[in-house]
Design a protein around this motif. Structure first.
Motif, PDB file in Angstrom:
ATOM      1  N   GLY A   1    -122.841 -64.165   1.240  1.00 56.16           N
ATOM      2  CA  GLY A   1    -121.921 -63.093   1.607  1.00 56.16           C
ATOM      3  C   GLY A   1    -121.659 -63.125   3.094  1.00 56.16           C
ATOM      4  O   GLY A   1    -122.010 -64.084   3.782  1.00 56.16           O
ATOM      5  N   VAL A   2    -121.027 -62.062   3.584  1.00 58.87           N
ATOM      6  CA  VAL A   2    -120.757 -61.939   5.015  1.00 58.87           C
ATOM      7  C   VAL A   2    -121.184 -60.558   5.494  1.00 58.87           C
ATOM      8  O   VAL A   2    -121.213 -59.600   4.715  1.00 58.87           O
ATOM      9  CB  VAL A   2    -119.261 -62.166   5.349  1.00 58.87           C
TER      10      VAL A   2
ATOM     11  N   ARG B   1    -120.427 -62.730  10.116  1.00 54.67           N
ATOM     12  CA  ARG B   1    -121.423 -63.796  10.074  1.00 54.67           C
ATOM     13  C   ARG B   1    -121.797 -64.045   8.625  1.00 54.67           C
ATOM     14  O   ARG B   1    -121.934 -63.109   7.840  1.00 54.67           O
ATOM     15  CB  ARG B   1    -122.644 -63.355  10.878  1.00 54.67           C
ATOM     16  N   LEU B   2    -121.959 -65.315   8.275  1.00 58.12           N
ATOM     17  CA  LEU B   2    -122.369 -65.672   6.926  1.00 58.12           C
ATOM     18  C   LEU B   2    -123.839 -65.321   6.700  1.00 58.12           C
ATOM     19  O   LEU B   2    -124.671 -65.528   7.583  1.00 58.12           O
ATOM     20  CB  LEU B   2    -122.159 -67.159   6.671  1.00 58.12           C
TER      21      LEU B   2
ATOM     22  N   HIS C   1    -125.834 -72.236   4.056  1.00 65.19           N
ATOM     23  CA  HIS C   1    -126.400 -73.585   3.995  1.00 65.19           C
ATOM     24  C   HIS C   1    -125.236 -74.564   3.967  1.00 65.19           C
ATOM     25  O   HIS C   1    -124.229 -74.334   3.294  1.00 65.19           O
ATOM     26  CB  HIS C   1    -127.275 -73.778   2.747  1.00 65.19           C
ATOM     27  N   TYR C   2    -125.380 -75.660   4.709  1.00 58.93           N
ATOM     28  CA  TYR C   2    -124.305 -76.628   4.870  1.00 58.93           C
ATOM     29  C   TYR C   2    -124.747 -77.980   4.317  1.00 58.93           C
ATOM     30  O   TYR C   2    -125.876 -78.418   4.545  1.00 58.93           O
ATOM     31  CB  TYR C   2    -123.940 -76.758   6.349  1.00 58.93           C
ATOM     32  N   PHE C   3    -123.839 -78.626   3.611  1.00 60.12           N
ATOM     33  CA  PHE C   3    -124.132 -79.918   2.995  1.00 60.12           C
ATOM     34  C   PHE C   3    -123.016 -80.881   3.381  1.00 60.12           C
ATOM     35  O   PHE C   3    -121.841 -80.503   3.385  1.00 60.12           O
ATOM     36  CB  PHE C   3    -124.191 -79.786   1.474  1.00 60.12           C
TER      37      PHE C   3
ATOM     38  N   GLY D   1    -112.353 -67.544   3.690  1.00 62.10           N
ATOM     39  CA  GLY D   1    -111.925 -68.793   4.320  1.00 62.10           C
ATOM     40  C   GLY D   1    -112.722 -69.135   5.558  1.00 62.10           C
ATOM     41  O   GLY D   1    -112.245 -69.005   6.679  1.00 62.10           O
ATOM     42  N   THR D   2    -113.961 -69.551   5.377  1.00 59.68           N
ATOM     43  CA  THR D   2    -114.842 -69.806   6.514  1.00 59.68           C
ATOM     44  C   THR D   2    -115.076 -71.284   6.782  1.00 59.68           C
ATOM     45  O   THR D   2    -115.599 -71.648   7.827  1.00 59.68           O
ATOM     46  CB  THR D   2    -116.216 -69.146   6.285  1.00 59.68           C
ATOM     47  N   CYS D   3    -114.711 -72.142   5.859  1.00 53.56           N
ATOM     48  CA  CYS D   3    -115.051 -73.561   6.005  1.00 53.56           C
ATOM     49  C   CYS D   3    -114.315 -74.190   7.190  1.00 53.56           C
ATOM     50  O   CYS D   3    -114.900 -74.918   7.985  1.00 53.56           O
ATOM     51  CB  CYS D   3    -114.725 -74.318   4.722  1.00 53.56           C
TER      52      CYS D   3
END
Length: 201
Positions: A20-21, A29-30, A34-36, A184-186
């Motif tokens: 969530g945010v 802020r997220l 986690h980033y992959f 739209g956070t990417c």
């Protein structure tokens, strides 16, 4: 994309997840981000994400909201496959890319771009058609080449909106809560990757 060798380009395949945010002053802020990433293939990145989800979440009690530009390897079906068995899956077309498409296709009538975005937010196809018809009425018919190009831009934009219509419905209209907005956070999180591959640290 990044320059891999003198003759080839490489591609970083990126996927991020969060729970969530939350508000952090004027910014958001997220939560639990986690980033992959993979330079091999999108399939490798998806495998990493799927394994992580399996180990850390009970998706049977989870509402999943996914968001992408719809490019190759990031279609709805790809997201749907890795969240099989979740409580609910809602997919959204990334607003940044939709807005870019509108700006590109309606560059000859910039005054109608905001109207089209509003029609998309209302998720009303009759409003979409009204804006596109208005755009078509502004085309200069005394310049055949320009007329053909502008009509083609409208046709392509209408096709794009039609293909993605289900994914353009705002989250607050999907029964998930009135205050729920886009995710739209990417795009905004590309920066650490782009700085790294450009040699900025």
């Amino acid at each position: 994309m990044y320059k891999a060798t003198k003759k080839k380009r490489g591609e970083i395949h990126r996927i991020q997840i969060a729970e969530g945010v939350e508000k952090n002053g004027k910014r958001t802020r997220l939560i639990g981000a986690h980033y992959f990433s993979s330079t091999e293939s999108a399939a490798d990145a998806w495998t990493l994400v799927q394994n992580y989800l399996f180990l850390h979440y009970d998706l049977s009690n989870t509402v999943v909201i996914s968001n992408s530009d719809g490019g190759s390897g990031y279609e709805f079906s790809q997201f749907n496959e890795i969240v099989t068995g979740c409580l609910c899956h809602e997919h959204v077309r990334d607003a940044y890319h939709v807005n870019q498409k509108i700006k590109q296709r309606l560059n000859f009538v910039p005054e109608l771009q905001a109207e089209l975005k509003k029609a998309i937010r209302h998720h009303d196809w009759s409003e979409i058609e009204l804006v596109l018809t208005t755009a078509e009425s502004t085309i200069l018919i005394d310049e055949e080449e320009v007329e053909t190009h502008q009509k083609e831009q409208i046709r392509l934009l209408k096709g794009y909106l039609n293909r993605n219509w289900d994914y353009l419905m705002p989250l607050y209209k999907r029964g998930l809560g009135e205050n729920l907005r886009g995710i739209g956070t990417c795009e905004s999180n590309h920066r650490p990757y782009s700085y790294r591959v450009k040699g900025h640290g």
